[in-house]
Design a protein around this motif. Structure first.
Motif, PDB file in Angstrom:
ATOM      1  N   TRP A 193      -7.019  21.342  17.860  1.00 55.45           N
ATOM      2  CA  TRP A 193      -7.129  20.947  19.351  1.00 55.45           C
ATOM      3  C   TRP A 193      -5.968  20.074  19.830  1.00 55.45           C
ATOM      4  O   TRP A 193      -5.733  20.238  20.997  1.00 55.45           O
ATOM      5  CB  TRP A 193      -8.420  20.506  19.671  1.00 55.45           C
ATOM      6  N   LEU A 194      -5.509  19.141  19.143  1.00 52.93           N
ATOM      7  CA  LEU A 194      -4.439  18.246  19.532  1.00 52.93           C
ATOM      8  C   LEU A 194      -3.329  18.895  20.175  1.00 52.93           C
ATOM      9  O   LEU A 194      -2.580  18.765  21.003  1.00 52.93           O
ATOM     10  CB  LEU A 194      -4.107  17.221  18.536  1.00 52.93           C
ATOM     11  N   ARG A 195      -2.987  20.090  19.361  1.00 50.99           N
ATOM     12  CA  ARG A 195      -1.924  20.875  19.590  1.00 50.99           C
ATOM     13  C   ARG A 195      -2.268  21.744  20.793  1.00 50.99           C
ATOM     14  O   ARG A 195      -0.947  21.281  21.816  1.00 50.99           O
ATOM     15  CB  ARG A 195      -1.558  21.848  18.566  1.00 50.99           C
ATOM     16  N   TYR A 196      -3.289  22.139  21.057  1.00 49.50           N
ATOM     17  CA  TYR A 196      -3.338  22.952  22.214  1.00 49.50           C
ATOM     18  C   TYR A 196      -3.566  21.876  23.646  1.00 49.50           C
ATOM     19  O   TYR A 196      -3.043  22.292  24.588  1.00 49.50           O
ATOM     20  CB  TYR A 196      -4.619  23.845  22.158  1.00 49.50           C
ATOM     21  N   THR A 197      -4.145  20.879  23.070  1.00 48.54           N
ATOM     22  CA  THR A 197      -4.296  19.846  24.271  1.00 48.54           C
ATOM     23  C   THR A 197      -2.828  19.493  24.701  1.00 48.54           C
ATOM     24  O   THR A 197      -2.449  19.359  25.961  1.00 48.54           O
ATOM     25  CB  THR A 197      -4.967  18.663  23.909  1.00 48.54           C
ATOM     26  N   LEU A 245     -12.375  14.117  22.441  1.00 43.66           N
ATOM     27  CA  LEU A 245     -11.976  13.553  21.319  1.00 43.66           C
ATOM     28  C   LEU A 245     -13.330  13.217  20.643  1.00 43.66           C
ATOM     29  O   LEU A 245     -13.363  12.551  19.523  1.00 43.66           O
ATOM     30  CB  LEU A 245     -11.622  11.962  21.868  1.00 43.66           C
ATOM     31  N   GLN A 246     -14.389  13.739  20.923  1.00 43.86           N
ATOM     32  CA  GLN A 246     -15.843  14.039  20.217  1.00 43.86           C
ATOM     33  C   GLN A 246     -15.606  15.225  19.502  1.00 43.86           C
ATOM     34  O   GLN A 246     -15.365  16.351  20.095  1.00 43.86           O
ATOM     35  CB  GLN A 246     -16.787  13.552  20.963  1.00 43.86           C
ATOM     36  N   PRO A 247     -16.163  15.284  18.270  1.00 38.67           N
ATOM     37  CA  PRO A 247     -16.761  14.397  17.288  1.00 38.67           C
ATOM     38  C   PRO A 247     -15.747  13.753  16.535  1.00 38.67           C
ATOM     39  O   PRO A 247     -16.152  12.769  15.789  1.00 38.67           O
ATOM     40  CB  PRO A 247     -17.908  15.148  16.633  1.00 38.67           C
ATOM     41  N   ASP A 248     -14.555  14.171  16.527  1.00 38.45           N
ATOM     42  CA  ASP A 248     -13.597  13.560  15.476  1.00 38.45           C
ATOM     43  C   ASP A 248     -13.425  12.112  15.526  1.00 38.45           C
ATOM     44  O   ASP A 248     -13.145  11.690  14.563  1.00 38.45           O
ATOM     45  CB  ASP A 248     -12.134  14.515  15.541  1.00 38.45           C
ATOM     46  N   PHE A 249     -13.182  11.809  16.703  1.00 42.45           N
ATOM     47  CA  PHE A 249     -12.949  10.248  16.906  1.00 42.45           C
ATOM     48  C   PHE A 249     -13.961   9.473  17.518  1.00 42.45           C
ATOM     49  O   PHE A 249     -13.820   8.224  18.150  1.00 42.45           O
ATOM     50  CB  PHE A 249     -11.764  10.215  17.783  1.00 42.45           C
ATOM     51  N   THR A 250     -15.273   9.784  17.396  1.00 39.66           N
ATOM     52  CA  THR A 250     -16.398   9.075  17.989  1.00 39.66           C
ATOM     53  C   THR A 250     -16.548   7.742  17.201  1.00 39.66           C
ATOM     54  O   THR A 250     -16.777   6.720  18.056  1.00 39.66           O
ATOM     55  CB  THR A 250     -17.673   9.875  17.681  1.00 39.66           C
ATOM     56  N   ASP A 251     -16.564   7.597  15.992  1.00 39.33           N
ATOM     57  CA  ASP A 251     -16.608   6.332  15.284  1.00 39.33           C
ATOM     58  C   ASP A 251     -15.621   5.443  15.798  1.00 39.33           C
ATOM     59  O   ASP A 251     -15.738   4.212  16.034  1.00 39.33           O
ATOM     60  CB  ASP A 251     -16.683   6.428  13.755  1.00 39.33           C
ATOM     61  N   TYR A 252     -14.438   6.120  15.949  1.00 38.24           N
ATOM     62  CA  TYR A 252     -13.131   5.110  16.298  1.00 38.24           C
ATOM     63  C   TYR A 252     -13.451   4.432  17.588  1.00 38.24           C
ATOM     64  O   TYR A 252     -13.374   3.427  17.830  1.00 38.24           O
ATOM     65  CB  TYR A 252     -11.931   5.972  16.184  1.00 38.24           C
ATOM     66  N   PHE A 253     -13.851   5.326  18.593  1.00 37.57           N
ATOM     67  CA  PHE A 253     -13.964   4.837  19.980  1.00 37.57           C
ATOM     68  C   PHE A 253     -15.097   3.913  20.154  1.00 37.57           C
ATOM     69  O   PHE A 253     -15.272   2.973  20.841  1.00 37.57           O
ATOM     70  CB  PHE A 253     -14.022   6.077  20.920  1.00 37.57           C
ATOM     71  N   ASP A 300     -16.968  11.706  27.140  1.00 35.91           N
ATOM     72  CA  ASP A 300     -16.073  12.567  26.603  1.00 35.91           C
ATOM     73  C   ASP A 300     -16.524  14.251  26.947  1.00 35.91           C
ATOM     74  O   ASP A 300     -17.869  14.397  27.228  1.00 35.91           O
ATOM     75  CB  ASP A 300     -16.119  12.479  25.123  1.00 35.91           C
ATOM     76  N   ALA A 301     -15.357  14.918  27.003  1.00 33.51           N
ATOM     77  CA  ALA A 301     -15.717  16.413  27.260  1.00 33.51           C
ATOM     78  C   ALA A 301     -14.848  17.287  27.036  1.00 33.51           C
ATOM     79  O   ALA A 301     -13.724  16.851  26.723  1.00 33.51           O
ATOM     80  CB  ALA A 301     -15.652  16.297  29.022  1.00 33.51           C
ATOM     81  N   LEU A 339      -1.519  22.681  33.028  1.00 28.73           N
ATOM     82  CA  LEU A 339      -2.205  21.498  33.538  1.00 28.73           C
ATOM     83  C   LEU A 339      -3.563  21.659  32.781  1.00 28.73           C
ATOM     84  O   LEU A 339      -4.619  22.389  32.714  1.00 28.73           O
ATOM     85  CB  LEU A 339      -2.471  21.715  35.106  1.00 28.73           C
ATOM     86  N   LEU A 340      -4.014  20.439  32.381  1.00 26.90           N
ATOM     87  CA  LEU A 340      -5.109  20.070  31.748  1.00 26.90           C
ATOM     88  C   LEU A 340      -6.453  20.220  32.756  1.00 26.90           C
ATOM     89  O   LEU A 340      -6.395  19.477  33.796  1.00 26.90           O
ATOM     90  CB  LEU A 340      -5.256  18.866  30.896  1.00 26.90           C
ATOM     91  N   SER A 341      -7.510  20.699  32.396  1.00 29.11           N
ATOM     92  CA  SER A 341      -8.678  20.854  33.017  1.00 29.11           C
ATOM     93  C   SER A 341      -9.735  20.559  32.239  1.00 29.11           C
ATOM     94  O   SER A 341      -9.828  21.066  30.997  1.00 29.11           O
ATOM     95  CB  SER A 341      -8.753  22.082  33.807  1.00 29.11           C
ATOM     96  N   TRP A 342     -10.904  19.937  32.552  1.00 31.85           N
ATOM     97  CA  TRP A 342     -12.005  19.542  31.746  1.00 31.85           C
ATOM     98  C   TRP A 342     -13.392  19.768  32.459  1.00 31.85           C
ATOM     99  O   TRP A 342     -13.328  19.520  33.602  1.00 31.85           O
ATOM    100  CB  TRP A 342     -11.991  17.822  31.335  1.00 31.85           C
ATOM    101  N   LEU A 343     -14.338  20.055  31.661  1.00 37.02           N
ATOM    102  CA  LEU A 343     -15.840  19.982  32.127  1.00 37.02           C
ATOM    103  C   LEU A 343     -16.276  18.581  31.549  1.00 37.02           C
ATOM    104  O   LEU A 343     -16.671  18.577  30.465  1.00 37.02           O
ATOM    105  CB  LEU A 343     -16.549  21.283  31.700  1.00 37.02           C
ATOM    106  N   VAL A 344     -16.483  17.784  32.620  1.00 43.73           N
ATOM    107  CA  VAL A 344     -16.651  16.414  32.107  1.00 43.73           C
ATOM    108  C   VAL A 344     -18.258  16.657  31.848  1.00 43.73           C
ATOM    109  O   VAL A 344     -19.416  16.809  32.549  1.00 43.73           O
ATOM    110  CB  VAL A 344     -16.552  15.507  33.077  1.00 43.73           C
ATOM    111  N   ALA A 345     -18.839  16.035  30.596  1.00 40.44           N
ATOM    112  CA  ALA A 345     -20.189  15.949  30.188  1.00 40.44           C
ATOM    113  C   ALA A 345     -20.480  14.741  29.445  1.00 40.44           C
ATOM    114  O   ALA A 345     -19.498  14.347  28.541  1.00 40.44           O
ATOM    115  CB  ALA A 345     -20.544  17.258  29.621  1.00 40.44           C
ATOM    116  N   CYS A 346     -21.588  14.145  29.596  1.00 41.06           N
ATOM    117  CA  CYS A 346     -21.865  12.920  28.713  1.00 41.06           C
ATOM    118  C   CYS A 346     -23.327  13.472  28.006  1.00 41.06           C
ATOM    119  O   CYS A 346     -24.211  13.638  28.543  1.00 41.06           O
ATOM    120  CB  CYS A 346     -22.274  11.891  29.496  1.00 41.06           C
ATOM    121  N   GLY A 347     -23.213  13.726  26.536  1.00 37.71           N
ATOM    122  CA  GLY A 347     -24.368  14.066  25.928  1.00 37.71           C
ATOM    123  C   GLY A 347     -24.665  15.550  26.105  1.00 37.71           C
ATOM    124  O   GLY A 347     -23.873  16.237  26.411  1.00 37.71           O
TER     125      GLY A 347
END
Length: 431
Positions: free
Chosen positions: A6-10, A52-60, A80-81, A18-26
């Motif tokens: 996903w990092l490459r596509y991001t 950035l979830q779930p790959d980096f959940t522990d990091y953050f 994160d979304a 232009l990046l666009s996100w659907l912001v969601a929490c849980g």
């Protein structure tokens, strides 16, 4: 899509989409409450990131816990979304005055809102000492009209992954310049029957072709925002891509397919060169191990300018934040040398701080076996020449569409090169 690809596509979004996100929490939507006073009277910083979830959940989670321990009375609420609808969501939140306190964006999109005074101005807030931590060219990418609006975070700069077998069959080395690319493309086609390179001319996709104008010495717009590309240098770029296409040195699909098709063709052994980030190499190893085994890395192709493009992620602080000082402090903490180095290693990206980039993890290792380590060292070595090549400006995607549409017309023989570039300039200036 494989893990972390996903990092490459991001980061492709940073060079054109232009990046666009659907912001969601849980399982629900973010409250849009922004920031303010927590239940115990402390300060709460609401922090939005993208995918950035779930790959980096522990990091953050660990980073946030450490920050809260060092800053009693401040809590950080992390949202994160996915990246599908963030553009509309952050626009809505900014308009409604319900934006979070720290937002992960990219300079292109952030600049559009900076022109509307959506973000906290940073020049009087960030000390010279703090600013000096970051790479100067990267800090500059977060400015508009001489005013700083964002703090640099993580980076990537494309390398050229090349199929050593195909290049050896053609008797050529990986090209360093576009001029060399034309020679390599001819040799690969004659000796192997395959194509050397795929770059998309789909207006809504990658900005690699738009960046090639800058790399070949073309100024896109002047200080008044008018077209500046209708010059001998600009015509030379139009002619270059038109000649490659009409001489059958680019796949026909470059007019209809995006960068994903370049990846598919490279993994299938049908093209010799792929422009991508070092972080994508493990995906090739997973999807096409036979191709990965004969793949090596070379610096990004450029023009006579030698310029290399870098894609940037930044952090911005909405002007409506109720806790701007705490938000800025957290943003500086998140992007300091130690935390950037840790995240860069975890995500296989590059840091935007000078000290972190000097870590031995990123140093060029000529003895490194072909693979992600070689690609990473080549990528990091380019940072001395790297900059955000596409200016932060309103309408940049419209400019890309105008140039690509007219380039396609020239490539298909519907217009002469002179007519195509003239029409493109007139169309841009008549907006």
């Amino acid at each position: 899509m494989k893990r972390r690809s996903w990092l490459r596509y991001t980061l492709l979004a940073l060079t054109g989409l232009l990046l666009s996100w659907l912001v969601a929490c849980g399982g629900g939507q973010p409250s849009g409450s922004g920031s303010g006073t927590g239940a115990a009277g402390g300060q709460e910083v609401e922090f939005w990131t993208m995918q950035l979830q779930p790959d980096f959940t522990d990091y953050f989670n660990e980073l946030i816990a450490q920050y809260e321990a060092e800053n009693p009375g401040v809590t950080v609420r992390w949202v994160d979304a996915p990246w599908a609808d963030m553009q509309s969501k952050i626009l809505t939140a900014v308009t409604a005055g319900t934006a979070p306190d720290v937002v992960n964006l990219n300079p292109d999109f952030a600049a559009q809102l900076a022109s509307r005074n959506a973000w906290l101005p940073l020049d009087d807030k960030v000390s010279e000492a703090d600013r000096a931590v970051y790479l100067p060219n990267i800090w500059q990418a977060n400015t508009l009209n001489g005013q700083s609006f964002g703090i640099p975070w993580y980076l990537t700069t494309n390398v050229i992954l090349y199929n050593q077998t195909l290049l050896e069959q053609a008797g050529v080395e990986p090209p360093a310049t576009y001029e060399e690319l034309a020679t390599v493309a001819q040799a690969v086609k004659e000796k192997t029957g395959k194509y050397a390179y795929f770059t998309t001319f789909v207006p809504e996709d990658s900005a690699d072709v738009l960046q090639s104008f800058v790399q070949m010495g073309v100024t896109l717009v002047d200080d008044q925002g008018k077209a500046a590309f209708n010059t001998p240098a600009g015509k030379a770029v139009f002619q270059y891509w038109t000649d490659l296409y009409t001489n059958d040195l680019l796949p026909r699909e470059v007019l209809t397919q995006g960068h994903r098709r370049a990846i598919e063709l490279f993994q299938a052994g049908e093209v010799a060169l792929l422009s991508t980030g070092a972080e994508f190499f493990p995906t090739i190893e997973t999807n096409a191990p036979d191709i990965a085994a004969v793949t090596q890395s070379a610096p990004q192709i450029s023009g006579d300018t030698g310029k290399k493009n870098v894609a940037v992620m930044n952090l911005v602080i909405p002007a409506s934040s109720d806790v701007p000082d705490a938000a800025l402090d957290f943003a500086l903490y998140l992007t300091n040398d130690a935390n950037q180095l840790a995240f860069a290693k975890a995500a296989n990206v590059l840091p935007s701080t000078a000290a972190a980039l000097q870590d031995e993890y990123f140093q060029v290792n000529d003895s490194a076996a072909p693979g992600v380590e070689q690609a990473r060292s080549v990528s990091a070595a380019q940072m001395g020449q790297a900059e955000v090549l596409i200016p932060a400006m309103d309408g940049i995607k419209e400019l890309q569409a105008i140039l690509y549409d007219n380039l396609q017309a020239a490539m298909l023989g519907q217009k002469t090169v002179d007519q195509a570039i003239s029409d493109a300039a007139a169309e841009w200036d008549a907006r």
